[in-house]
Design a protein around this motif. Structure first.
Motif, PDB file in Angstrom:
ATOM      1  N   TRP A  10     -11.609  31.923  15.260  1.00 31.15           N
ATOM      2  CA  TRP A  10     -11.244  31.818  13.986  1.00 31.15           C
ATOM      3  C   TRP A  10      -9.663  32.265  13.653  1.00 31.15           C
ATOM      4  CZ3 TRP A  10     -12.492  29.104   9.989  1.00 31.15           C
ATOM      5  CH2 TRP A  10     -11.970  29.446   8.673  1.00 31.15           C
ATOM      6  N   ARG A  11      -9.586  33.654  14.241  1.00 28.09           N
ATOM      7  CA  ARG A  11      -8.304  34.277  13.979  1.00 28.09           C
ATOM      8  C   ARG A  11      -7.112  33.157  14.716  1.00 28.09           C
ATOM      9  NH1 ARG A  11      -8.237  40.398  14.507  1.00 28.09           N
ATOM     10  NH2 ARG A  11      -6.451  40.212  13.153  1.00 28.09           N
ATOM     11  N   ALA A  12      -7.366  32.745  15.977  1.00 26.91           N
ATOM     12  CA  ALA A  12      -6.470  31.736  16.434  1.00 26.91           C
ATOM     13  C   ALA A  12      -6.281  30.613  15.430  1.00 26.91           C
ATOM     14  CB  ALA A  12      -7.058  31.533  17.749  1.00 26.91           C
ATOM     15  N   LYS A  34      -1.186  40.232  20.972  1.00 25.54           N
ATOM     16  CA  LYS A  34      -2.004  41.305  21.578  1.00 25.54           C
ATOM     17  C   LYS A  34      -3.285  41.301  21.757  1.00 25.54           C
ATOM     18  CE  LYS A  34       1.522  44.886  19.747  1.00 25.54           C
ATOM     19  NZ  LYS A  34       1.724  45.887  18.968  1.00 25.54           N
ATOM     20  N   GLU A  35      -3.989  40.681  20.641  1.00 25.82           N
ATOM     21  CA  GLU A  35      -5.358  40.451  20.532  1.00 25.82           C
ATOM     22  C   GLU A  35      -5.895  39.329  21.041  1.00 25.82           C
ATOM     23  OE1 GLU A  35      -6.305  41.856  16.686  1.00 25.82           O
ATOM     24  OE2 GLU A  35      -5.546  43.782  16.749  1.00 25.82           O
ATOM     25  N   GLY A  36      -5.210  38.303  20.914  1.00 24.06           N
ATOM     26  CA  GLY A  36      -5.827  36.845  20.873  1.00 24.06           C
ATOM     27  C   GLY A  36      -5.621  36.278  22.611  1.00 24.06           C
ATOM     28  N   ARG A  37      -6.469  35.284  22.805  1.00 21.24           N
ATOM     29  CA  ARG A  37      -6.394  34.466  24.104  1.00 21.24           C
ATOM     30  C   ARG A  37      -5.811  33.496  24.217  1.00 21.24           C
ATOM     31  NH1 ARG A  37     -12.191  33.950  26.754  1.00 21.24           N
ATOM     32  NH2 ARG A  37     -10.704  33.533  28.550  1.00 21.24           N
ATOM     33  N   ALA A  38      -4.859  33.338  25.023  1.00 23.41           N
ATOM     34  CA  ALA A  38      -3.904  32.227  25.084  1.00 23.41           C
ATOM     35  C   ALA A  38      -4.633  30.858  25.305  1.00 23.41           C
ATOM     36  CB  ALA A  38      -2.791  32.427  26.381  1.00 23.41           C
ATOM     37  N   LEU A  39      -5.600  31.002  25.838  1.00 25.58           N
ATOM     38  CA  LEU A  39      -6.517  29.598  25.886  1.00 25.58           C
ATOM     39  C   LEU A  39      -7.051  29.041  24.499  1.00 25.58           C
ATOM     40  CD1 LEU A  39      -7.963  27.363  27.715  1.00 25.58           C
ATOM     41  CD2 LEU A  39      -9.808  29.026  27.736  1.00 25.58           C
TER      42      LEU A  39
END
Length: 69
Positions: A10-12, A34-39
């Motif tokens: 959701w944040r992505a 910092k917190e998210g995943r690139a995928l």
């Protein structure tokens, strides 16, 4: 654990939406890295870009049909 993954997605999504409109702050962008995943960002960005292209194609076809071409 699953709730955390949904929250990340959701944040992505919100981050990519803000990026599409160019209203993402530098602090929020850094937090995403910092917190998210690139995928998540790549998949959501590709889906949104494809959706935008499809929207533009339908918009042009609709405008052409109104003009009688």
């Amino acid at each position: 654990m699953r709730d955390n993954s949904i929250l990340r997605c959701w944040r992505a999504l919100l981050g990519v939406l803000a990026g599409f409109f160019g209203v993402r702050s530098e602090a929020a962008r850094e937090q995403d890295f910092k917190e998210g995943r690139a995928l998540h960002f790549v998949v959501i960005g590709l889906l949104m870009a494809a959706g935008f292209v499809i929207f533009v194609i339908f918009l042009v076809r609709w405008a052409l049909s109104l003009s009688g071409v």
